[in-house]
Design a protein around this motif. Structure first.
Motif, mmCIF file in Angstrom:
data_model
loop_
_atom_site.group_PDB
_atom_site.id
_atom_site.type_symbol
_atom_site.label_atom_id
_atom_site.label_comp_id
_atom_site.label_asym_id
_atom_site.label_seq_id
_atom_site.Cartn_x
_atom_site.Cartn_y
_atom_site.Cartn_z
ATOM 1 N N LYS A 1 0.842 -1.191 0.000
ATOM 2 C CA LYS A 1 0.000 0.000 0.000
ATOM 3 C C LYS A 1 0.883 1.248 0.000
ATOM 4 N N GLY A 2 0.597 2.162 -0.940
ATOM 5 C CA GLY A 2 1.376 3.386 -1.054
ATOM 6 C C GLY A 2 2.505 3.316 -2.067
ATOM 7 N N THR A 3 2.842 2.109 -2.580
ATOM 8 C CA THR A 3 3.890 1.977 -3.588
ATOM 9 C C THR A 3 3.511 2.781 -4.832
ATOM 10 N N VAL A 4 4.483 3.524 -5.376
ATOM 11 C CA VAL A 4 4.260 4.316 -6.585
ATOM 12 C C VAL A 4 5.078 3.718 -7.726
ATOM 13 N N VAL A 5 4.404 3.468 -8.853
ATOM 14 C CA VAL A 5 5.078 2.958 -10.047
ATOM 15 C C VAL A 5 5.006 4.050 -11.120
ATOM 16 N N ASP A 6 6.141 4.318 -11.736
ATOM 17 C CA ASP A 6 6.266 5.403 -12.714
ATOM 18 C C ASP A 6 6.343 4.823 -14.129
ATOM 19 N N PHE A 7 5.585 5.446 -15.049
ATOM 20 C CA PHE A 7 5.604 5.030 -16.447
ATOM 21 C C PHE A 7 5.888 6.253 -17.327
ATOM 22 N N GLY A 8 6.748 6.074 -18.314
ATOM 23 C CA GLY A 8 6.997 7.151 -19.260
ATOM 24 C C GLY A 8 7.611 8.374 -18.623
ATOM 25 N N GLY B 1 7.320 9.795 -15.725
ATOM 26 C CA GLY B 1 6.421 10.689 -15.013
ATOM 27 C C GLY B 1 5.136 11.035 -15.731
ATOM 28 N N LYS B 2 4.968 10.601 -16.988
ATOM 29 C CA LYS B 2 3.726 10.887 -17.703
ATOM 30 C C LYS B 2 2.524 10.219 -17.045
ATOM 31 N N LEU B 3 2.781 9.053 -16.436
ATOM 32 C CA LEU B 3 1.720 8.307 -15.761
ATOM 33 C C LEU B 3 2.301 7.678 -14.500
ATOM 34 N N LYS B 4 1.565 7.793 -13.405
ATOM 35 C CA LYS B 4 1.973 7.136 -12.165
ATOM 36 C C LYS B 4 0.808 6.310 -11.633
ATOM 37 N N LEU C 1 -4.551 5.837 -10.669
ATOM 38 C CA LEU C 1 -3.676 6.408 -11.683
ATOM 39 C C LEU C 1 -3.629 7.921 -11.552
ATOM 40 N N GLU C 2 -2.439 8.477 -11.753
ATOM 41 C CA GLU C 2 -2.230 9.924 -11.734
ATOM 42 C C GLU C 2 -1.585 10.352 -13.050
ATOM 43 N N TYR C 3 -2.147 11.382 -13.698
ATOM 44 C CA TYR C 3 -1.646 11.860 -14.991
ATOM 45 C C TYR C 3 -2.160 13.278 -15.201
ATOM 46 N N ASP C 4 -1.493 14.016 -16.090
ATOM 47 C CA ASP C 4 -1.824 15.425 -16.301
ATOM 48 C C ASP C 4 -2.643 15.678 -17.566
ATOM 49 N N VAL C 5 -2.728 14.708 -18.457
ATOM 50 C CA VAL C 5 -3.464 14.911 -19.716
ATOM 51 C C VAL C 5 -4.953 14.693 -19.479
ATOM 52 N N ASP C 6 -5.769 15.145 -20.448
ATOM 53 C CA ASP C 6 -7.220 15.004 -20.330
ATOM 54 C C ASP C 6 -7.709 13.618 -20.726
ATOM 55 N N LEU D 1 1.916 4.721 -24.122
ATOM 56 C CA LEU D 1 2.778 4.019 -23.173
ATOM 57 C C LEU D 1 2.513 2.518 -23.070
ATOM 58 N N GLY D 2 1.297 2.098 -23.414
ATOM 59 C CA GLY D 2 0.903 0.720 -23.194
ATOM 60 C C GLY D 2 1.240 -0.214 -24.343
#
Length: 343
Positions: free
Chosen positions: A104-111, A113-116, A133-138, A147-148
């Motif tokens: 719990k709380g582990t963060v995985v980064d993709f691209g 920082g584009k997607l976490k 999931l955390e991301y800045d795009v719409d 990324l996938g």
């Protein structure tokens, strides 16, 4: 019923690692239940086995590029996440490799920082986690396209050069974690030929989820529990299928996903009606089919729920005889393999 009753010997080299050069270039085994006969044909011969008035039911789901390879933010360790079901508010049910590294709380980064993905809790299945999931795009889907990767089954080890070959030509509703592979054999031209010969085509949607990746670990068939998957059946298609059943015309399900949806709907209402919902139906020998009159499918894994499903439609003995013959005749197995029509 013992799961080992659905075992058969399969040489590893018969597991297809790539699609056939042409979509309809695969072989087709035809299994006649009434006569207990087996015929060896090509997939392009399929129209010979269809009749005017038949209804061919297709699953129009589309596969999401949901396999993500990232790094654990804290240590840089490689982590693979497979997105399965959206739970709302950017929360997803997933499968993770290696799951033991995810707390719990582990963060995985993709691209970069584009997607976490932030781990929130374990799910009810082995290797499963709930991530936010955390991301800045719409648009998350465009980010996943960037990324996938296509979530190919683990027994396919070769890289897929053309991702569209893991989509059916009629796919339109994004949401699956795996392709409804029986439909991969169709081309627009073959579908047009089928319709010109008087066969009706209907569509439904079942988004393939965890059930496809989850093996049977119980020793007894009755102890296995299926994972629920979302389905929709629209009004026009439901009307076509319901009318065919009332008039004694055949309903031919393309793929086990179409089978599960139709049988779920019929069990729910006693007939085919437009609806949506979640199904965890598990079909194995002893089940009485009510909606489906013929099945077009691929060749499945030993001791799998899909093998049990087709065994319930014919008999276990006939299906295993057909599978032994398929091995003898060097048919190609699984997602990119050859097809079987059970009449």
């Amino acid at each position: 019923m013992d799961v080992s009753l659905f075992q058969f010997d399969l040489p590893e080299e018969l597991i297809a690692q790539h699609p056939a050069p042409e979509r309809s270039g695969s072989r087709l085994m035809v299994v006649d239940r009434a006569e207990e006969m087996i015929a060896h044909r090509r997939f392009t011969d399929l129209p010979e086995y269809l009749r005017p008035g038949d209804v061919l039911v297709l699953n129009d789901t589309r596969v999401r590029p949901s396999r993500l390879i990232g790094r654990k933010e804290e240590t840089g360790a490689r982590i693979e996440i497979l997105l399965l079901n959206p739970l709302g508010k950017d929360r997803w049910e997933t499968l993770v490799k290696p799951a033991k590294r995810i707390k719990k709380g582990t963060v995985v980064d993709f691209g970069e920082g584009k997607l976490k993905a932030v781990a929130e809790e374990e799910s009810e299945v082995a290797g499963g986690r709930i991530f936010r999931l955390e991301y800045d795009v719409d648009d998350l889907e465009s980010l996943l396209n960037e990324l996938g990767e296509m979530p190919l089954p683990p027994y396919i080890r070769e890289k897929l050069e053309e991702p569209e070959r893991y989509q059916t030509v009629y796919s339109r509703r994004l949401g699956s974690a795996a392709a409804p592979t029986a439909g991969l054999h169709f081309t627009p031209e073959l579908l047009k030929q089928v319709e010109q010969e008087g066969v009706e085509v209907a569509s439904l949607t079942l988004h393939v989820g965890l059930g496809t990746f989850r093996p049977v670990t119980a020793e007894r068939v009755e102890e296995h529990r299926m994972h629920a998957e979302y389905y929709e059946l629209g009004g026009e298609s439901a009307q076509k299928i319901r009318r065919a059943k009332r008039e004694g015309r055949r309903v031919i399900a393309v793929g086990t996903t179409s089978v599960r949806t139709l049988e779920t709907v019929h069990r729910r209402f006693g007939e085919i009606r437009p609806c949506n919902g979640w199904t965890d139906i598990f079909i194995y020998p002893g089940y009485t089919y009510r909606a489906v009159d013929a099945i077009l499918t691929n060749f499945h894994l030993p001791q799998s729920t899909l093998l049990m499903m087709v065994s319930a439609f014919a008999t276990r003995e006939l299906i295993l005889r057909a599978y032994r013959k398929a091995v003898e005749e060097r048919y190609r197995f699984f997602s990119f393999g050859d097809a079987m029509l059970i009449l």
